[in-house]
Structures are given as structure tokens and as C-alpha cells.
Design a protein around this motif. Structure first.
Motif, short mmCIF file in Angstrom:
data_model
loop_
_atom_site.label_atom_id
_atom_site.label_comp_id
_atom_site.label_asym_id
_atom_site.label_seq_id
_atom_site.Cartn_x
_atom_site.Cartn_y
_atom_site.Cartn_z
N THR A 228 26.56 9.23 18.37
CA THR A 228 27.23 10.03 17.34
C THR A 228 26.40 10.15 16.06
OG1 THR A 228 28.41 8.03 16.64
CG2 THR A 228 29.54 9.48 18.20
N ARG A 229 25.34 9.34 15.94
CA ARG A 229 24.50 9.41 14.74
C ARG A 229 23.44 10.51 14.84
NH1 ARG A 229 23.14 2.97 13.67
NH2 ARG A 229 25.30 2.27 13.43
N ALA B 98 27.33 13.43 25.59
CA ALA B 98 27.32 14.03 24.25
C ALA B 98 26.38 15.23 24.20
CB ALA B 98 26.90 12.99 23.22
N ILE B 99 25.26 15.14 24.90
CA ILE B 99 24.33 16.27 24.97
C ILE B 99 24.97 17.41 25.75
CG2 ILE B 99 22.11 17.05 25.89
CD1 ILE B 99 21.08 14.16 25.41
N PHE B 100 25.57 17.10 26.89
CA PHE B 100 26.22 18.15 27.70
C PHE B 100 27.31 18.87 26.91
CE2 PHE B 100 25.28 15.38 31.64
CZ PHE B 100 24.08 16.05 31.87
N SER B 101 28.13 18.09 26.21
CA SER B 101 29.26 18.69 25.52
C SER B 101 28.81 19.61 24.39
CB SER B 101 30.19 17.61 24.96
OG SER B 101 29.54 16.86 23.95
N ALA C 236 15.64 14.83 22.04
CA ALA C 236 14.53 13.90 22.28
C ALA C 236 14.71 12.61 21.50
CB ALA C 236 13.21 14.56 21.92
N GLU C 237 15.31 12.69 20.32
CA GLU C 237 15.58 11.47 19.54
C GLU C 237 16.44 10.50 20.33
OE1 GLU C 237 15.78 9.05 15.92
OE2 GLU C 237 14.42 10.56 16.69
N ILE C 238 17.46 11.02 21.02
CA ILE C 238 18.31 10.17 21.86
C ILE C 238 17.48 9.56 22.99
CG2 ILE C 238 20.20 10.21 23.54
CD1 ILE C 238 21.68 12.13 21.71
#
Length: 320
Positions: free
Chosen positions: A33-34, A106-109, A181-183
């Protein structure tokens, strides 16, 4: 006589690597979430349908492997914990593997429609190559010896994830999907510690075996790696042939297969080195993260942990 229940005492450490690893993992704590993935929507819309499909499948596959690790892998590892502190470290790893799996959702959503997301997960349940590698590793988790379980876990953490990590690192190097990419880089940072720690624990047990048993286990590990590699090459070809990346990803896979072997204290199998990997990818692994959280230093730069075969003193130097 009643059984004693023993409280964990962090002031009496039997293996200092447990304490150092715990502190490192806590220091690295993060949540999806960040990271403002929504900032990547414009980049996402510039990608071709083939690229979007590839990325969706890449992250679907990574979700499945993280789910396997969080639900079955770490539980299997806990059964052979030498200390209460080691089990505590596994508890930390287990939670973060669940965090990794959630981060892909979270990426998919953010980037995909509901129907696209449903299709992605249906694909993960039905793709033969993805299911094959999950089944190979899970069979070891369910039926393997303590040391075989550690080998399977290290190969998952330090090798099997990397066919999926290649794509976001490539886009990062071309200034696209930087928050996605950060994730991935945060996940990479975690997996580096996980693979190194579990490999260290493997080496403790391996070094207690006689020479005959050591040779038998080593041969088994190499056979397992090669079986996984053959399937992984097919999987890589399936994902990347349409966009022409297959051979470059295969080099990256072989490089990380060697790193997984080094985590176990074994010699490399493939001739590929860091110099053979696309420098864009190597740069993506080694450079610092962006700091998206102004109240925390969690995302403010790191080097992916070194994964050479290590003695205790080397590990102490690395973890600091």
C-alpha cells in the motif's frame, strides 16, 4: 510429569545468524500500500496487448509460487528448526511471502479489469508448466527429508522466481512501470535474504553428513535443479517468445540457478555469469529503491543480498 512450555529468550541466542536475520527482515519490512502503482497506468496503456498479456501471466505465476511458499514451504521448514529463534525467523518469512502474493493482486487491481483478473488466476490454475514446477516443489515439501526440503525452498526462492522478475526489471531499465518495479525490487530484496538464510541452515545439516550421504544429496540437488531448469526453459519460451526475450531471460535464469547452488554451498552448473546478463537487468537488481514513504526508511535504498556460499563471519558482514 507435565511438559514444560519454553518461552523464547532473545537474550540467549544459540545461533547469532538467527538474530541478525530477524533484525534484517524487520528493518526491510514494507507493504504494497506504500507504493503508488496507479502512477504506472499511463505506461501500462502504452504497452502492446502481447506485453500486457505477458506481464499478467508473469505476475500470476509469481503469485502462485509465493502462495505455495507461504502456505506449505515455510511450514515444512519449521519442522526442522534447530532453535526457537530459527522458527521465529521462519514466521517472519512466512508473513512476507504472503505479503508478496498480496502485492501482485494490488498490481492486478490497478492495471487490470475484473474479468482480466479472473482470467489470470484461471490461467495459473491450468497452465501445465506452472503447475508442474509447483507440484515438484510441493512434493518435496510434503515427502522430502529435512535437507531436501531446504534444497527445494532455496531453488524456489533463488531460481524459480526469476523468470518472472526479468520483465519488470527490463521495463524499469527503460523508464516504464517504475512503481510496479519498485514492488518487485522490494520482493527481490526479501527473497535474497530468504534464500541466503535457508541455504545457510542447509549447510549446517549438510556438513554433519558423512561423505557418502553428502555426495548422494548433492547429486539429488543437481538432478532436481536440472529437471526444474528444463521445465523453466519451456515456461520462459511460452511467456517471452512473442516479444523476443526468451534467450535473454534464459541467461538470467542460468545465472540465478548458479546463485541458488552457491546458497547451498555447491559449485555452479552453468557457465553464465553476471557479465552475460543484460546490464539493464543487473542494474535493476543492484540500484536503490525510491522512497515512497516519507515517514519510513523502508523503501530508501538497498543492495540485494549477496548469495555466495558463506561462513558465519561472511554472513555477519553481509547482513550489516
Amino acid at each position: 510429569m507435565t511438559d514444560e512450555y519454553k518461552a523464547i529468550n532473545w537474550n540467549r541466542i544459540e545461533d547469532m545468524i538467527d538474530k541478525l536475520t530477524w533484525e534484517k527482515l524487520v528493518e526491510q519490512f514494507w507493504t504494497d500500500t506504500r507504493i503508488p502503482v496507479s502512477n504506472d497506468i499511463n505506461d501500462w496503456n502504452t504497452l502492446s496487448k502481447s506485453e500486457q498479456d505477458m506481464i499478467a501471466k508473469v505476475f500470476g505465476g509469481l503469485t502462485l509460487l509465493d502462495t505455495l511458499q507461504s502456505q506449505d514451504g515455510i511450514e515444512a521448514l519449521k519442522q526442522s528448526s534447530l532453535t526457537q529463534h530459527e522458527e521465529a525467523v521462519y514466521n517472519n518469512i512466512e508473513f512476507m511471502e504472503s505479503m508478496h502474493a498480496k502485492s501482485y493482486s494490488a498490481i492486478f487491481s490497478t492495471l487490470n479489469t475484473k474479468s482480466e483478473i479472473d482470467d489470470i488466476f484461471e490461467w495459473t490454475h491450468s497452465n501445465a508448466m506452472l503447475q508442474k514446477k509447483a507440484k515438484i516443489i510441493n512434493d518435496i515439501y510434503q515427502n522430502g527429508t529435512e535437507l531436501q526440503i531446504k534444497v527445494g525452498s532455496v531453488l524456489l526462492e533463488s531460481f524459480l522466481f526469476y523468470s518472472g522478475f526479468y520483465a519488470p526489471l527490463y521495463y524499469l531499465g527503460n523508464s516504464k512501470l517504475t512503481n510496479v518495479a519498485e514492488i518487485i525490487k522490494l520482493i527481490l530484496r526479501d527473497e535474497s535474504v530468504h534464500g541466503t538464510y535457508i541455504g545457510y541452515k542447509f549447510q549446517i545439516g549438510y556438513n554433519q553428513l558423512n561423505k557418502t550421504d553428502q555426495e548422494e544429496l548433492k547429486n539429488w540437488a543437481y538432478d532436481l535443479l536440472f529437471k526444474l531448469y528444463e521445465n523453466e526453459i519451456d515456461y520462459t519460451s511460452y511467456l517471452y517468445d512473442d516479444i523476443g526475450w526468451t534467450e535473454d531471460v534464459a541467461v538470467f535464469l542460468r545465472y540465478n540457478a548458479n546463485k541458488a547452488l552457491q546458497n547451498l554451498g555447491f559449485d555452479p552448473l552453468f557457465p553464465d555469469t553476471a557479465e552475460d546478463v543484460d546490464p539493464i537487468i543487473m542494474n535493476g537488481i543492484s540500484t536503490g529503491t525510491s522512497n515512497h514513504d516519507f515517514f519510513s526508511q523502508v523503501g530508501n535504498g538497498y543492495l540485494v543480498g549477496m548469495v555466495e556460499s558463506m561462513e558465519d563471519s561472511d554472513y555477519d558482514m553481509w547482513v550489516k
